[in-house]
Motif scaffolding. Structure first.
Motif, mmCIF file in Angstrom:
data_model
loop_
_atom_site.group_PDB
_atom_site.id
_atom_site.type_symbol
_atom_site.label_atom_id
_atom_site.label_comp_id
_atom_site.label_asym_id
_atom_site.label_seq_id
_atom_site.Cartn_x
_atom_site.Cartn_y
_atom_site.Cartn_z
ATOM 1 N N GLY A 1 101.005 -52.132 -67.968
ATOM 2 C CA GLY A 1 101.737 -53.254 -67.395
ATOM 3 C C GLY A 1 101.376 -54.583 -68.006
ATOM 4 N N TYR B 1 104.038 -37.798 -60.628
ATOM 5 C CA TYR B 1 104.382 -38.871 -59.684
ATOM 6 C C TYR B 1 104.987 -38.326 -58.393
ATOM 7 C CZ TYR B 1 106.804 -42.858 -57.648
ATOM 8 O OH TYR B 1 107.260 -43.811 -56.785
ATOM 9 N N ARG C 1 108.616 -46.261 -65.551
ATOM 10 C CA ARG C 1 107.526 -45.499 -66.155
ATOM 11 C C ARG C 1 107.070 -44.365 -65.244
ATOM 12 N NH1 ARG C 1 105.496 -50.767 -67.460
ATOM 13 N NH2 ARG C 1 103.945 -50.565 -65.788
ATOM 14 N N LEU C 2 106.971 -44.660 -63.945
ATOM 15 C CA LEU C 2 106.452 -43.667 -63.007
ATOM 16 C C LEU C 2 107.336 -42.426 -62.922
ATOM 17 C CD1 LEU C 2 105.148 -45.843 -60.030
ATOM 18 C CD2 LEU C 2 103.795 -44.572 -61.696
ATOM 19 N N ARG D 1 106.538 -39.723 -65.222
ATOM 20 C CA ARG D 1 105.280 -38.993 -65.073
ATOM 21 C C ARG D 1 105.519 -37.698 -64.295
ATOM 22 N NH1 ARG D 1 100.289 -41.945 -65.488
ATOM 23 N NH2 ARG D 1 99.434 -40.314 -64.123
ATOM 24 N N GLU E 1 98.919 -47.173 -65.191
ATOM 25 C CA GLU E 1 99.984 -48.164 -65.068
ATOM 26 C C GLU E 1 99.463 -49.571 -65.284
ATOM 27 O OE1 GLU E 1 103.155 -47.518 -64.979
ATOM 28 O OE2 GLU E 1 102.450 -45.456 -65.186
ATOM 29 N N HIS E 2 98.226 -49.817 -64.902
ATOM 30 C CA HIS E 2 97.629 -51.130 -65.126
ATOM 31 C C HIS E 2 97.498 -51.418 -66.620
ATOM 32 C CE1 HIS E 2 94.452 -54.225 -65.331
ATOM 33 N NE2 HIS E 2 94.924 -54.611 -64.153
ATOM 34 N N VAL F 1 107.718 -50.679 -63.719
ATOM 35 C CA VAL F 1 106.761 -49.681 -63.233
ATOM 36 C C VAL F 1 107.483 -48.426 -62.761
ATOM 37 C CG1 VAL F 1 105.091 -49.178 -61.396
ATOM 38 C CG2 VAL F 1 104.988 -51.359 -62.618
#
Length: 249
Positions: free
Chosen positions: A209, A171, A164-165, A168, A205-206, A161
């Motif tokens: 994931g 973020y 990935r964040l 962004r 993100e959900h 996570v």
């Protein structure tokens, strides 16, 4: 003959200590003279000096009482036993210090599994708000405590996570906006706006994931209680964001 104050001073102790020794039977309490004062002789001073010395060596008062009224060899045996105990303590302390040194060398934060400690250190180095990092760490510690059997999975998922964040563009800005609310009583529009943006990120993100395993039955209670420690405006944002993504959970 000595007053209690003179006795204590000569023995290098305090009147309070002398009275305590009276109370536990370590030092005999003399009778009062015609003036109503207790008077102490040389024998009391010698005993008090021995008590003080044995205390300095680390012996307990109950053991001192046994030794002072016993044979001389018993005193040497007690000191030998104390020396062995101190040596064992020194070994344990040395082992603990060595373990601490290994932890410090291996991880920037011994409270967290190493991959997470590295991530948090990098976040701080990259300028992430210190309060936001501290809050995130608390959440992780609670999650790990609630699901110790999933430690490896939690660590792996958090690493994925995070990777990935950080890609962004929004973020870091969301983190700064959230951190800024710690010091203000935000209006409804500000709360709703930030909550909507956070909910959008959570949804993204959900979707990216992997399915999470079962939750601990106490997880909701513990995490809800933890949320009460947050500043009011931040709590309002989190509550609203969770409402917006309730269908995901």
């Amino acid at each position: 003959m000595l007053t209690i104050g003179e006795l204590a001073k000569l023995a290098g102790t305090t009147v309070r200590a002398v009275r305590h020794y009276h109370g536990i039977g370590l030092l005999a309490e003399p009778v009062r003279d015609h003036s109503g004062y207790r008077r102490y002789g040389a024998a009391a001073l010698v005993r008090l000096l021995r008590v003080r010395r044995l205390r300095e060596l680390g012996l307990a008062l109950d053991r001192i009482a046994e030794l002072l009224d016993g044979a001389e060899p018993a005193l040497h045996e007690a000191l030998d036993a104390l020396d062995a105990e101190l040596a064992a303590q020194a070994e344990r302390i040395a082992a603990q210090r060595a373990q601490l040194a290994r932890l410090r060398a291996a991880s920037p934060d011994p409270e967290l599994p190493e991959p997470l400690a590295v991530i948090f250190a990098k976040a701080v180095a990259d300028g992430a708000p210190a309060r936001a990092v501290a809050l995130e760490k608390e959440v992780l510690l609670l999650d790990l405590a609630l699901h110790p059997e999933r430690t490896d999975a939690i660590v792996a998922e958090y690493v994925r996570v995070y990777e990935r964040l950080v890609q962004r563009p929004d973020y870091a800005e969301l983190a700064r906006r959230f951190d800024a609310l710690a010091d203000v009583d935000a209006d409804t529009a500000t709360v709703d706006g930030l909550a909507a943006d956070m909910a959008a990120m959570i949804r993204a993100e959900h979707a990216a994931g992997e399915p999470r395993g079962s939750w601990h039955p106490l997880a909701e209670v513990v995490m809800s209680d933890w949320g009460t420690t947050m500043p009011r405006s931040q709590r309002r944002v989190m509550d609203r964001a969770m409402e917006l993504v309730a269908d995901l959970y």
